[in-house]
Design a protein around this motif. Structure first.
Motif, PDB file in Angstrom:
ATOM      1  N   ASN A 338       0.868  -1.244   0.023  1.00 10.73           N
ATOM      2  CA  ASN A 338      -0.149   0.190   0.022  1.00 10.73           C
ATOM      3  C   ASN A 338       0.811   1.432  -0.019  1.00 10.73           C
ATOM      4  O   ASN A 338       0.249   2.243  -0.421  1.00 10.73           O
ATOM      5  CB  ASN A 338      -0.858   0.066   1.269  1.00 10.73           C
ATOM      6  N   ASN A 339       2.081   1.162   0.382  1.00 10.39           N
ATOM      7  CA  ASN A 339       2.893   2.277   0.511  1.00 10.39           C
ATOM      8  C   ASN A 339       4.332   1.740   0.613  1.00 10.39           C
ATOM      9  O   ASN A 339       5.068   1.374   1.465  1.00 10.39           O
ATOM     10  CB  ASN A 339       2.672   2.946   2.058  1.00 10.39           C
ATOM     11  N   ARG A 340       4.983   2.052  -0.559  1.00  5.73           N
ATOM     12  CA  ARG A 340       6.497   1.470  -0.811  1.00  5.73           C
ATOM     13  C   ARG A 340       7.243   2.214  -0.021  1.00  5.73           C
ATOM     14  O   ARG A 340       8.521   1.984   0.200  1.00  5.73           O
ATOM     15  CB  ARG A 340       6.462   1.642  -2.455  1.00  5.73           C
ATOM     16  N   ARG A 341       6.919   3.380   0.273  1.00  8.15           N
ATOM     17  CA  ARG A 341       7.943   4.608   1.096  1.00  8.15           C
ATOM     18  C   ARG A 341       7.491   4.186   2.468  1.00  8.15           C
ATOM     19  O   ARG A 341       6.498   4.940   2.905  1.00  8.15           O
ATOM     20  CB  ARG A 341       7.823   5.804   0.656  1.00  8.15           C
ATOM     21  N   GLY A 342       8.250   3.493   3.466  1.00  9.12           N
ATOM     22  CA  GLY A 342       8.197   3.486   4.668  1.00  9.12           C
ATOM     23  C   GLY A 342       8.684   4.707   5.497  1.00  9.12           C
ATOM     24  O   GLY A 342       9.139   5.736   4.747  1.00  9.12           O
ATOM     25  N   ARG A 343       9.019   4.736   6.713  1.00  9.67           N
ATOM     26  CA  ARG A 343       9.270   5.865   7.537  1.00  9.67           C
ATOM     27  C   ARG A 343      10.851   5.919   7.370  1.00  9.67           C
ATOM     28  O   ARG A 343      11.349   7.040   7.859  1.00  9.67           O
ATOM     29  CB  ARG A 343       8.888   5.803   8.965  1.00  9.67           C
ATOM     30  N   LEU A 344      11.309   4.763   7.213  1.00  8.94           N
ATOM     31  CA  LEU A 344      13.021   4.964   6.692  1.00  8.94           C
ATOM     32  C   LEU A 344      13.338   4.652   5.569  1.00  8.94           C
ATOM     33  O   LEU A 344      12.690   3.855   4.838  1.00  8.94           O
ATOM     34  CB  LEU A 344      13.454   3.878   7.978  1.00  8.94           C
ATOM     35  N   GLY A 345      14.380   4.935   5.158  1.00 11.57           N
ATOM     36  CA  GLY A 345      15.052   4.672   3.581  1.00 11.57           C
ATOM     37  C   GLY A 345      16.360   4.424   4.012  1.00 11.57           C
ATOM     38  O   GLY A 345      17.023   4.397   4.824  1.00 11.57           O
ATOM     39  N   ALA A 346      17.122   4.039   2.597  1.00  6.71           N
ATOM     40  CA  ALA A 346      18.540   3.799   2.574  1.00  6.71           C
ATOM     41  C   ALA A 346      19.274   5.141   2.198  1.00  6.71           C
ATOM     42  O   ALA A 346      18.801   5.960   1.332  1.00  6.71           O
ATOM     43  CB  ALA A 346      18.521   2.771   1.466  1.00  6.71           C
ATOM     44  N   PRO A 347      20.401   5.428   2.825  1.00  6.42           N
ATOM     45  CA  PRO A 347      21.349   6.421   2.592  1.00  6.42           C
ATOM     46  C   PRO A 347      22.071   6.124   0.875  1.00  6.42           C
ATOM     47  O   PRO A 347      22.179   5.088   0.537  1.00  6.42           O
ATOM     48  CB  PRO A 347      22.288   6.172   3.550  1.00  6.42           C
ATOM     49  N   ASP A 348      21.867   7.448   0.325  1.00 14.56           N
ATOM     50  CA  ASP A 348      22.356   7.222  -1.170  1.00 14.56           C
ATOM     51  C   ASP A 348      23.720   6.616  -1.118  1.00 14.56           C
ATOM     52  O   ASP A 348      23.877   5.694  -2.237  1.00 14.56           O
ATOM     53  CB  ASP A 348      22.603   8.877  -1.650  1.00 14.56           C
ATOM     54  N   PHE A 349      24.846   6.557  -0.448  1.00 10.49           N
ATOM     55  CA  PHE A 349      26.008   5.967  -0.576  1.00 10.49           C
ATOM     56  C   PHE A 349      25.690   4.479  -0.563  1.00 10.49           C
ATOM     57  O   PHE A 349      26.789   4.087  -1.399  1.00 10.49           O
ATOM     58  CB  PHE A 349      26.843   6.503   0.476  1.00 10.49           C
ATOM     59  N   LEU A 350      24.823   4.134  -0.037  1.00 14.26           N
ATOM     60  CA  LEU A 350      25.035   2.445   0.222  1.00 14.26           C
ATOM     61  C   LEU A 350      24.672   1.903  -1.332  1.00 14.26           C
ATOM     62  O   LEU A 350      25.068   0.825  -1.528  1.00 14.26           O
ATOM     63  CB  LEU A 350      23.832   1.883   1.334  1.00 14.26           C
ATOM     64  N   VAL A 351      23.668   2.388  -1.889  1.00 22.07           N
ATOM     65  CA  VAL A 351      23.138   1.827  -3.261  1.00 22.07           C
ATOM     66  C   VAL A 351      23.321   2.528  -4.294  1.00 22.07           C
ATOM     67  O   VAL A 351      22.824   2.073  -5.590  1.00 22.07           O
ATOM     68  CB  VAL A 351      21.746   1.155  -2.954  1.00 22.07           C
ATOM     69  N   MET A 352      23.677   3.808  -4.342  1.00 22.35           N
ATOM     70  CA  MET A 352      23.494   4.796  -5.476  1.00 22.35           C
ATOM     71  C   MET A 352      24.533   4.116  -6.319  1.00 22.35           C
ATOM     72  O   MET A 352      25.686   3.850  -6.095  1.00 22.35           O
ATOM     73  CB  MET A 352      23.754   5.934  -4.936  1.00 22.35           C
ATOM     74  N   ASP A 353      24.330   4.081  -7.706  1.00 22.67           N
ATOM     75  CA  ASP A 353      25.229   4.002  -9.031  1.00 22.67           C
ATOM     76  C   ASP A 353      25.773   2.388  -8.814  1.00 22.67           C
ATOM     77  O   ASP A 353      26.688   2.207  -9.270  1.00 22.67           O
ATOM     78  CB  ASP A 353      26.386   4.909  -9.053  1.00 22.67           C
ATOM     79  N   VAL A 354      25.099   1.500  -8.042  1.00 20.47           N
ATOM     80  CA  VAL A 354      25.513  -0.079  -8.065  1.00 20.47           C
ATOM     81  C   VAL A 354      25.651  -0.395  -9.312  1.00 20.47           C
ATOM     82  O   VAL A 354      26.640  -1.077  -9.950  1.00 20.47           O
ATOM     83  CB  VAL A 354      24.609  -0.652  -7.131  1.00 20.47           C
ATOM     84  N   ALA A 355      24.377  -0.420 -10.101  1.00 18.49           N
ATOM     85  CA  ALA A 355      24.427  -0.713 -11.450  1.00 18.49           C
ATOM     86  C   ALA A 355      25.429  -0.161 -12.345  1.00 18.49           C
ATOM     87  O   ALA A 355      25.793  -1.215 -13.355  1.00 18.49           O
ATOM     88  CB  ALA A 355      22.918  -0.558 -12.011  1.00 18.49           C
ATOM     89  N   LYS A 356      25.712   0.928 -12.282  1.00 15.22           N
ATOM     90  CA  LYS A 356      26.929   1.352 -12.945  1.00 15.22           C
ATOM     91  C   LYS A 356      28.410   0.855 -12.568  1.00 15.22           C
ATOM     92  O   LYS A 356      29.202   1.149 -13.350  1.00 15.22           O
ATOM     93  CB  LYS A 356      26.750   3.009 -12.985  1.00 15.22           C
ATOM     94  N   GLY A 357      28.397   0.297 -11.642  1.00 15.70           N
ATOM     95  CA  GLY A 357      29.860  -0.062 -11.023  1.00 15.70           C
ATOM     96  C   GLY A 357      30.456   0.895 -10.330  1.00 15.70           C
ATOM     97  O   GLY A 357      31.616   0.821 -10.028  1.00 15.70           O
TER      98      GLY A 357
END
Length: 573
Positions: A338-357
């Motif tokens: 019902n709500n994909r965005r919970g009260r907490l999220g992931a910091p950018d540095f953890l998963v940003m640009d993983v697919a780019k390597g």
């Protein structure tokens, strides 16, 4: 007057009626403070503790207490929120937001520990009364009694383990609240003394717990990890010995669990001829991300976090077949259909640009990055536990869309919450090996590499990883290199599982300073970084303050010195 209430009987999967105490006991009712543990009415007790079913009901209430929404929220918040794994998401409460900013106030509701002490008192009553029931009920055998006591001692020990890792020194008792003469105004017992007592208690009962509740070929076999088994106690002991710095015992108990998993796998092969989704990785049977019959990844995630009670599970809180309670922790704080965005999220540095390597935490083909969080308009919401199943391919990934990711979201709040799984055992052993001696580095690397290889879609049939990404032992020649590798792998493997902050605290205790902790945590901040580092430089500040309400009712409880600068203060900014 004795009233009837209902406790969910997890063992039999049905509801049983039990005579419970009305207002007089923390056993089955809430309390606002630890010291609100009220004595039971002795007449009621005489009528209640008379047969095996009474003990079973209270044991089941211990499990049910662990599944309480407030308690589970604290397990996650205490073990994860202050680490570098989480940031504010959608509609985050002010209480959580203050913790995310490292503003720890003794008035913050997250400092309340009462739910843990409620469960502890339930466990204490089982340990106290089970022998008396066994003496009068011929159907309640000595082995039944010992098994129940082992369950209660393990759950009690787990609760105290959460408390000392969060607050350091805590009020400690193994006596139940049963009469008016008892004094429950207790000072805090030092961390090491509590830890030593917990270890001694578990050593005493470790072999009284069942090896399993159902045969592995039973339709109910997946429920074995919903209860305390011998292997759960061994894993808890290994973890505690790791915190104690007793490397040999930590390794010994890990080996017992690993040997059990190998034998369990051998039995499966003998019984079924072939186990398509489990393969030996560096000699350890693990669920693979891409079985030989599949062209997509996500199998390990779907089994461990989606279906639950997987081959790798050792102990998890079970919500699969329950109508009540439900796991509102995941749906509230991480997300839901019902709500994909919970009260907490992931910091950018953890998963940003993983697919780019271009990510420094995850390699581009590491399945865990795509299973734990998902990208949406340059921000990242948590998907671990939220997705019931997931499939994707990292074969030619250069951007997020290349994954062809397909996920099935949970329609309800039925995600099990994992306390321990096989990867815990492997990485606990690896850490103990690293700390024991340089001669043990190769064995430690073998374990870390096995966890990493699974995440990179290792397959025996391919004899490689997809894309060829591997760890290389030569890249980690020193103890510091190996420790950093271990901590990096634990972060990748247990992301959002309520373990990261405790990992950082354990390292700080071993280091004798908070330098590495502060360096890791500060990565998620984009402003006030120096302020955060100054706060975390105080080793007392890595623990939570005692709640103001506790201090008011317990004159023997002395506040953590990091929070003694004013009535409602936190460390001076």
């Amino acid at each position: 007057m004795i009233t009837k209430q209902y406790i969910y009987n997890k063992v039999r999967g049905k509801v049983v009626a039990s005579l419970l105490l009305p207002l007089s006991s923390v056993l089955f009712t809430g309390c606002s403070d630890f010291l609100d543990v009220l004595p039971m009415n002795e007449v009621v007790l005489e009528n209640f503790w008379t047969e095996k079913a009474d003990v079973t009901s209270v044991v089941n209430s211990c499990y049910a207490g662990m599944e309480d929404a407030d308690l589970m929220t604290r397990m996650m918040v205490w073990g994860e929120l202050r680490s570098d794994n989480l940031k504010a998401g959608s509609n985050v409460s002010n209480d959580l937001n203050e913790l995310l900013k490292e503003n720890l106030l003794q008035t913050n509701p997250m400092c309340n520990w009462s739910k843990f002490y409620e469960v502890i008192n339930r466990c204490n009553t089982v340990v106290h009364y089970a022998p008396e029931v066994q003496a009068i009920d011929p159907n309640y055998t000595e082995s039944d009694m010992k098994a129940n006591i082992a369950e209660a001692v393990a759950i009690r020990s787990l609760c105290y383990f959460y408390l000392i890792r969060t607050f350091r020194d805590v009020p400690f008792t193994t006596e139940p609240s049963i009469n008016d003469a008892q004094n429950y105004i207790l000072p805090a017992t030092p961390f090491n003394q509590v830890l030593d007592t917990l270890i001694a208690d578990l050593e005493r009962v470790k072999n009284d717990a069942p090896r399993r509740y159902y045969p592995d070929d039973s339709p109910n076999a997946d429920q074995n990890s919903a209860y305390i088994t011998r292997w759960a106690i061994y894993t808890l002991l290994a973890d505690m010995y790791l915190w104690k710095g007793d490397w040999d015992n930590a390794i010994r108990y890990c080996d017992l669990v690993l040997d059990f998993k190998r034998s369990q796998y051998d039995e499966m092969l003998e019984r079924e001829g072939n186990v398509m989704n489990i393969e030996l990785i560096n000699g350890i049977p693990m669920l693979v991300e891409m079985p030989s019959y599949s062209s997509v990844q996500g199998n390990a995630y779907s089994a461990i976090f989606g279906t639950g009670h997987s081959f790798e599970s050792i102990f998890e809180l079970d919500f699969k077949n329950d109508q009540n309670p439900t796991n509102s922790l995941v749906s509230t704080y991480y997300g839901s259909a019902n709500n994909r965005r919970g009260r907490l999220g992931a910091p950018d540095f953890l998963v940003m640009d993983v697919a780019k390597g271009d990510n420094t935490v995850f390699k581009k083909k590491d399945c865990r990055a795509y299973e734990a969080a998902e990208e949406d308009n340059s921000s990242y919401y948590i998907s671990k536990y939220v997705n019931r199943s997931i499939s994707f391919t990292t074969k030619s990934v250069n951007k997020w869309d290349d994954l062809k990711l397909a996920a099935s979201l949970r329609s309800g709040s039925d995600a099990n919450w994992i306390i321990y799984r096989l990867s815990d055992v492997m990485l606990i052993k690896a850490e103990a090996l690293i700390e024991r001696s340089e001669a043990d580095f190769p064995a430690a690397f073998n374990l870390i590499n096995a966890v990493n290889k699974r995440a990179l879609s290792y397959s025996m049939t391919m004899a490689s990883t997809v894309g060829g990404d591997t760890l290389k032992a030569d890249d980690y020649p020193s103890k510091t290199n190996m420790e950093d590798l271990l901590m990096d792998e634990r972060q990748r493997e247990f992301l959002f599982e309520g373990k990261r902050w405790y990992d950082l605290v354990r390292v700080s205790r071993r280091d004798g300073n908070t330098t590495r902790l502060a360096s890791w945590v500060s990565r998620k901040y984009k402003q006030d970084v120096n302020v955060i580092k100054i706060k975390l430089a105080d080793p007392n500040y890595i623990y939570f303050p005692y709640a103001k309400s506790e201090l008011k009712v317990n004159p023997l409880l002395k506040q953590n010195p990091a929070f003694n600068k004013g009535e409602d203060s936190e460390l001076t900014k």
